[in-house]
Design a protein around this motif. Structure first.
Motif, mmCIF file in Angstrom:
data_model
loop_
_atom_site.group_PDB
_atom_site.id
_atom_site.type_symbol
_atom_site.label_atom_id
_atom_site.label_comp_id
_atom_site.label_asym_id
_atom_site.label_seq_id
_atom_site.Cartn_x
_atom_site.Cartn_y
_atom_site.Cartn_z
ATOM 1 N N MET A 96 -8.856 -23.573 -5.121
ATOM 2 C CA MET A 96 -7.432 -23.285 -4.958
ATOM 3 C C MET A 96 -6.950 -23.839 -3.627
ATOM 4 S SD MET A 96 -7.580 -19.159 -4.172
ATOM 5 C CE MET A 96 -8.682 -18.770 -5.506
ATOM 6 N N PRO A 97 -5.624 -23.986 -3.473
ATOM 7 C CA PRO A 97 -5.081 -24.477 -2.204
ATOM 8 C C PRO A 97 -5.406 -23.507 -1.057
ATOM 9 C CG PRO A 97 -3.408 -24.510 -3.933
ATOM 10 C CD PRO A 97 -4.591 -23.802 -4.488
ATOM 11 N N ALA A 98 -5.435 -24.023 0.168
ATOM 12 C CA ALA A 98 -5.831 -23.249 1.341
ATOM 13 C C ALA A 98 -4.977 -21.998 1.551
ATOM 14 C CB ALA A 98 -5.789 -24.124 2.584
ATOM 15 N N ASP A 99 -3.655 -22.100 1.350
ATOM 16 C CA ASP A 99 -2.803 -20.928 1.586
ATOM 17 C C ASP A 99 -3.088 -19.822 0.564
ATOM 18 O OD1 ASP A 99 -1.660 -22.557 -0.382
ATOM 19 O OD2 ASP A 99 0.362 -21.854 0.050
ATOM 20 N N GLU A 100 -3.359 -20.199 -0.665
ATOM 21 C CA GLU A 100 -3.735 -19.208 -1.682
ATOM 22 C C GLU A 100 -5.101 -18.617 -1.369
ATOM 23 O OE1 GLU A 100 -3.535 -20.168 -5.877
ATOM 24 O OE2 GLU A 100 -1.886 -21.568 -5.451
ATOM 25 N N LEU A 101 -6.010 -19.464 -0.884
ATOM 26 C CA LEU A 101 -7.362 -19.005 -0.578
ATOM 27 C C LEU A 101 -7.324 -17.936 0.513
ATOM 28 C CD1 LEU A 101 -10.409 -19.292 -1.036
ATOM 29 C CD2 LEU A 101 -10.396 -21.089 0.685
ATOM 30 N N ASP A 102 -6.539 -18.147 1.557
ATOM 31 C CA ASP A 102 -6.454 -17.173 2.649
ATOM 32 C C ASP A 102 -6.013 -15.803 2.146
ATOM 33 O OD1 ASP A 102 -7.301 -19.022 4.524
ATOM 34 O OD2 ASP A 102 -5.269 -19.549 5.157
ATOM 35 N N THR A 104 -6.095 -14.673 -0.947
ATOM 36 C CA THR A 104 -7.082 -14.160 -1.899
ATOM 37 C C THR A 104 -8.269 -13.559 -1.169
ATOM 38 O OG1 THR A 104 -6.427 -15.795 -3.552
ATOM 39 C CG2 THR A 104 -8.594 -14.790 -3.823
ATOM 40 N N VAL A 105 -8.737 -14.226 -0.127
ATOM 41 C CA VAL A 105 -9.881 -13.724 0.639
ATOM 42 C C VAL A 105 -9.529 -12.394 1.306
ATOM 43 C CG1 VAL A 105 -11.295 -14.146 2.695
ATOM 44 C CG2 VAL A 105 -11.043 -15.928 0.975
ATOM 45 N N GLN A 106 -8.331 -12.272 1.856
ATOM 46 C CA GLN A 106 -7.923 -11.008 2.485
ATOM 47 C C GLN A 106 -7.914 -9.874 1.456
ATOM 48 O OE1 GLN A 106 -7.609 -10.527 5.799
ATOM 49 N NE2 GLN A 106 -8.132 -12.680 6.018
ATOM 50 N N TRP A 107 -7.389 -10.153 0.270
ATOM 51 C CA TRP A 107 -7.361 -9.137 -0.782
ATOM 52 C C TRP A 107 -8.781 -8.772 -1.212
ATOM 53 C CZ3 TRP A 107 -9.140 -8.611 -5.720
ATOM 54 C CH2 TRP A 107 -8.661 -7.506 -6.431
ATOM 55 N N GLU A 108 -9.630 -9.790 -1.423
ATOM 56 C CA GLU A 108 -11.017 -9.560 -1.836
ATOM 57 C C GLU A 108 -11.761 -8.724 -0.787
ATOM 58 O OE1 GLU A 108 -12.882 -10.300 -4.505
ATOM 59 O OE2 GLU A 108 -11.479 -11.544 -5.628
ATOM 60 N N ALA A 109 -11.542 -9.016 0.486
ATOM 61 C CA ALA A 109 -12.228 -8.281 1.553
ATOM 62 C C ALA A 109 -11.831 -6.805 1.535
ATOM 63 C CB ALA A 109 -11.898 -8.895 2.908
ATOM 64 N N ALA A 110 -10.530 -6.539 1.454
ATOM 65 C CA ALA A 110 -10.062 -5.150 1.429
ATOM 66 C C ALA A 110 -10.615 -4.417 0.212
ATOM 67 C CB ALA A 110 -8.542 -5.111 1.449
ATOM 68 N N ASP A 111 -10.667 -5.108 -0.930
ATOM 69 C CA ASP A 111 -11.151 -4.493 -2.162
ATOM 70 C C ASP A 111 -12.670 -4.299 -2.148
ATOM 71 O OD1 ASP A 111 -10.749 -3.613 -4.962
ATOM 72 O OD2 ASP A 111 -11.916 -5.418 -5.424
ATOM 73 N N ARG A 112 -13.423 -5.339 -1.843
ATOM 74 C CA ARG A 112 -14.888 -5.273 -1.910
ATOM 75 C C ARG A 112 -15.491 -4.363 -0.846
ATOM 76 N NH1 ARG A 112 -17.615 -10.266 -4.552
ATOM 77 N NH2 ARG A 112 -15.904 -11.045 -5.805
ATOM 78 N N PHE A 113 -14.886 -4.336 0.338
ATOM 79 C CA PHE A 113 -15.417 -3.503 1.410
ATOM 80 C C PHE A 113 -14.740 -2.126 1.462
ATOM 81 C CE2 PHE A 113 -16.213 -7.840 3.324
ATOM 82 C CZ PHE A 113 -17.580 -7.813 3.094
ATOM 83 N N ARG A 114 -13.788 -1.900 0.552
ATOM 84 C CA ARG A 114 -13.074 -0.618 0.462
ATOM 85 C C ARG A 114 -12.480 -0.195 1.799
ATOM 86 N NH1 ARG A 114 -14.447 -0.180 -4.491
ATOM 87 N NH2 ARG A 114 -16.487 0.079 -5.368
#
Length: 173
Positions: A96-102, A104-114
């Motif tokens: 995915m494009p870099a702006d979408e990746l950033d 997405t990663v923030q959302w994934e981090a908050a979700d996966r690490f609770r």
């Protein structure tokens, strides 16, 4: 003679917070030669939970004591968060494009690490591209810490007049 320019360059103070204490080191460059010009170790009280208010108070006091004894110059500091504050996971995400990746990663981090939305400080490193079935994905190494713990770490530095130029995580320091 007095007050003239020095012919060496003082580098930022390196600060490592370990389980048992705080280590500080400052190097100097003279030409192409680096040498240690200041160093100190100050123990931290046992039994404090990293990230707690008492821990950050003790951390600030330990840094102050080490700075006073060690002969350090300047205010710039490079520090690493204690390993106990940082969580690490690998992610495989679609290309995915870099702006979408950033985002997405923030959302994934908050979700996966609770850690909750807005309570997570996350960074990532690209580990390469991988084939997963017929799909091409990007593999990332995700490093995350609770935002209040990062802010407490920075506050312990700035309370001693230090100016952080980098805050790193142990796996990438």
């Amino acid at each position: 003679m007095f007050g003239g320019r020095r012919n060496r360059s003082e580098l930022p103070i390196g600060l490592d917070v370990g389980a048992s204490g705080v280590r500080l080191l400052q190097l100097s460059l003279k030409g192409q030669t680096a040498s240690a010009v200041a160093a100190a170790f100050e123990p931290l009280p046992a039994g404090l939970k990293p990230g707690s208010e008492d821990y950050h108070t003790a951390l600030a006091a330990a840094i102050r004591s080490a700075m006073e004894r060690g002969g350090f110059t300047g205010q710039r500091v490079v520090s690493a968060l204690p390993a106990s504050m940082v969580q690490c996971k690998n992610l495989r995400l679609p290309m995915m494009p870099a702006d979408e990746l950033d985002s997405t990663v923030q959302w994934e981090a908050a979700d996966r690490f609770r850690m909750g939305d807005g309570q997570c400080s996350a960074q990532y490193m690209h580990a390469g591209q991988v084939n997963q079935g017929d799909d091409l994905k990007q593999e990332l190494i995700l490093l995350a810490a609770r935002l209040p713990e990062v802010e407490g770490h920075v506050a312990a530095l700035t309370a001693n007049g230090l100016r952080p130029v980098a805050i790193d995580a142990i796996p990438s320091a």
